[in-house]
Every structure is written in structure tokens, then in C-alpha cells.
Design an enzyme around this catalytic site. Structure first.
Site, PDB file in Angstrom:
ATOM      1  CD  GLU A  97      -1.289  -2.267   2.228  1.00  0.00           C
ATOM      2  OE1 GLU A  97      -2.049  -2.787   3.047  1.00  0.00           O
ATOM      3  OE2 GLU A  97      -0.077  -2.583   2.098  1.00  0.00           O
ATOM      4  CG  ASP A 114      20.469 -37.157  -4.339  1.00  0.00           C
ATOM      5  OD1 ASP A 114      20.841 -38.321  -4.593  1.00  0.00           O
ATOM      6  OD2 ASP A 114      19.285 -36.803  -4.365  1.00  0.00           O
ATOM      7  N   GLY A 126      13.153 -36.753  -0.107  1.00  0.00           N
ATOM      8  CA  GLY A 126      13.144 -38.153  -0.470  1.00  0.00           C
ATOM      9  C   GLY A 126      11.886 -38.796   0.081  1.00  0.00           C
TER      10      GLY A 126
END
Length: 370
Positions: free
Chosen positions: A56, A205, A303
């Protein structure tokens, strides 16, 4: 065009503006605002990086004296409390705006209807509930943090056509989705405050969990690992890049202090929450911790173990599945059990809201039914 149609049209535009603040304005909500007079947009604003200026205030600054007699469209009730900046409701009143169309009430107890009350008491016409459902989705992270003491969680999994997220034990990391889908994931990351994984994904990973798209390199969402025993390797890429990309490990209360000291020395933040009898982190406590740190939206690249835990706790608000056309065609790690897939697809807890191709892959998105 009727006033109702005009209100919906301009509010839809304000909601689109609000999304520009996603991922950069926490702990404040991402709000959009338009100032309109005689069907012409005079100014627009959205919550800026760091949460201020508010939407605003941005729109009022742009409009200046032109705002007198106009309509303000705002996706969340204007704030009514004094914080680091004066209340937006007071600024709206002082601007001479004649009418306010507001999408939803702010559940923050410091506001909770008082912003609308201030506007009405000052003689402004106030219409609430314009495009409320769409605005609620855009502000759901803020709403959940205030009402349930947890952030919004988007759960993302990438799976082969036969339902696997990884190959067998000790196999190299499996590349499942193509370049287009991978780029889409990076764009999604940029719209969240944090990226969450479990320690199993970190160990398997060794991910970076960064935003790697041209023009968005400065987006650096907090990287979070749930690691009850602090098993993450100090040589991991997450730890190695913690000086340039903020990283938080959430551990159990009994995790080794020596492991924490090694991580802290590499600029990794460590926080602790209780564990259950099996040594697993109290997931609700972890989410409460993240909410207390001002996080409203978390992108979980989980996972299967963490994904199942979030679903079991009813804490996954959006589920995004990226499915490859490729099959693993050998034993591997399943993404979801057949029972879980059936539960997701039966429509009782999640609704299908999007399904589209991204390159050669298929994106399916479901929203939790509140």
C-alpha cells in the site's frame, strides 16, 4: 462492466503483483496493491524485499495527490498496528482514497479486522472478500504461520515413469527430469524462503540447493537439512558453500556437540528440537522452529522418507510431482507406495489443480483441501 466485475478484474491483477514478493519479503506477507480511478490504474505496489515498504505504501507513494477519490485494491487487509513503519490503514485514510476493495482479513492478531474497522470509521467504503480464495492461496504461508505456527510446505518429487526417485543402493545419482523441468524447479526455488531436505537426500545426492538461473543468482533461499544425529559430512557441497548461501541444520537434542562445532566453524547454523523414541526429529517442533524464524514458504525437495512423514503429519500443502517418460526398468527407490498414490488421487484430501508438460516431462500439482 459492473462494479463487481471491475473489482474482480483489478484484484486479480493485484494478486499477480503480490507474487513478485514471494521468496523475498518474509516474515511479512507478499501483498499486492493497485490504485484505480475511473477505470484507470494510477499506481501499483507490492511488498518489497525484506518486507518493507508495504504494498500500500508503495502504491500511495507512486500515486501521490492523484489517489484522492480513488479505489485501492489490496490483497490483504491493510495493517493497523505500529511496527517499524506506521499503519498502512492510517496512510490510506490520509491519502484521500474513497473506497477500498480488500481480498481477505489478516489473521495476525495485531490486525484481525481492525484495519478494515479503521477505514470504515474514517468514512471509506470498504468491500471485503474480493477474489478471496485466490488471495488466500497467495498468502497461505503467512496465514499458516500465524494460525498454525508453521510455514506453508510445497513437497516436490521427481519420479521415473515406473515410480522410482532413485536407483538401487550405491548406484550413481539418477538424472530423472530434463533441462526444461530442471529450470522450472530453479524458478520454483526462487519463490520460496527456504529449501528443505532430509539428511538421507543430503548424503545420497550431495545437492547444492541453489537458484541457478540467469538473472536470479542473488536469490539465496535458506537451505535446511533435517539431520537428527548431525551425520552430514563437513566436506559436502552444502557445508562447503555455507559462507555464501545460508544453511541451517536441524538436529536432535542428543546430536554430538563435536559435530555441531565443526559445522558452526564452517558458518552452518545448527538448531535442535526434540526427537521421538526412534530418534526421529519431532517434525511439528521443527516446523514451529522455522515459523519462529520468520519463514512462511518452504520448498521441500524430499526423499520418500521425509515426504511420507510430511504427509502423515498433514503438513504438505502443495504436492508437485515431475514425472519422466523414462523408466528405470530395474529395482530402485520408490517415490510413493501404491496406497499413498491412491490416497492422493481419490480427491478426499488433495485436489488436482494443474497438469501440464514441461519439455518431455509431466508436472502434476495438487493442493491440500482445507
Amino acid at each position: 462492466m459492473s462494479q463487481v466485475d471491475a473489482d474482480e478484474r483489478f484484484m486479480a491483477a493485484a494478486i499477480a503483483l503480490a507474487r513478485r514478493g514471494l521468496g523475498v519479503c518474509a516474515p511479512n506477507p507478499a501483498v499486492g496493491a493497485l490504485i484505480v480511478k475511473d477505470g484507470v490504474v494510477l499506481a501499483r505496489g507490492w511488498t518489497q524485499a525484506g518486507g518493507r515498504p508495504h504494498a500500500e505504501a508503495e502504491a500511495l507513494r507512486q500515486a501521490g495527490d492523484k489517489s484522492r477519490g480513488s479505489t485501492l485494491y489490496v490483497t490483504l487487509e491493510p495493517c493497523s498496528h505500529h511496527g517499524k513503519t506506521p499503519p498502512c490503514a492510517e496512510a490510506v485514510i490520509a491519502s484521500g482514497i474513497a473506497r477500498v476493495a480488500s481480498a481477505i482479513e489478516d489473521p495476525d492478531p495485531r490486525v484481525a479486522g481492525r484495519g478494515h474497522e479503521l477505514l470504515r470509521a474514517a468514512g471509506l467504503i470498504v468491500r471485503t472478500g474480493v477474489c478471496a480464495q485466490a488471495a488466500l492461496r497467495a498468502n497461505l504461508g503467512h496465514v499458516l504461520r500465524v494460525t498454525q505456527n508453521r510455514p506453508l510446505i510445497t513437497l516436490k518429487l521427481a519420479m521415473t515413469a515406473d515410480g522410482f526417485v532413485a536407483g538401487g543402493p550405491n548406484e550413481p545419482r539418477l538424472s530423472i527430469t530434463g533441462e526444461a523441468a530442471n529450470g522450472a524447479v530453479h524458478l520454483m526455488r526462487a519463490m520460496y524462503d527456504a529449501i528443505l531436505i532430509g539428511v538421507g537426500t543430503a548424503l545420497a545426492d550431495d545437492p547444492l540447493l541453489t537458484v541457478r538461473l540467469p538473472g536470479l543468482e542473488q536469490r539465496r533461499p535458506l537451505r535446511i537439512v533435517l539431520d537428527s544425529a548431525l551425520r552430514i559430512s563437513p566436506a559436502s557441497r552444502l557445508v562447503a558453500t555455507a559462507r555464501s548461501h545460508p544453511t541451517l541444520i536441524i538436529a536432535g537434542e542428543a546430536a554430538p556437540a563435536a559435530n555441531e562445532a565443526r559445522l558452526v566453524a564452517e558458518n552452518v547454523a545448527v538448531a535442535r528440537v526434540p526427537t521421538d523414541g526412534g530418534g526421529r526429529l519431532d517434525l511439528r517442533a521443527a516446523l514451529g522452529l522455522l515459523a519462529s524464524r520468520g519463514l512462511t514458504r518452504i520448498f521441500c525437495e524430499a526423499g520418500p522418507t521425509l515426504a511420507e512423514a510430511l504427509l502423515r503429519e498433514d503438513a504438505a500443502d502443495d504436492i508437485i510431482m515431475l514425472t519422466s517418460q523414462k523408466r528405470l526398468a530395474r529395482p530402485g527407490l520408490c517415490g510413493f507406495t501404491a496406497e499413498r498414490i491412491n490416497a492422493l488421487e481419490d480427491g478426499s484430501r488433495y485436489r488436482l489443480v494443474e497438469q501440464r508438460a514441461i519439455g518431455d516431462d509431466l508436472l502434476t500439482r495438487r493442493e491440500r483441501i482445507s
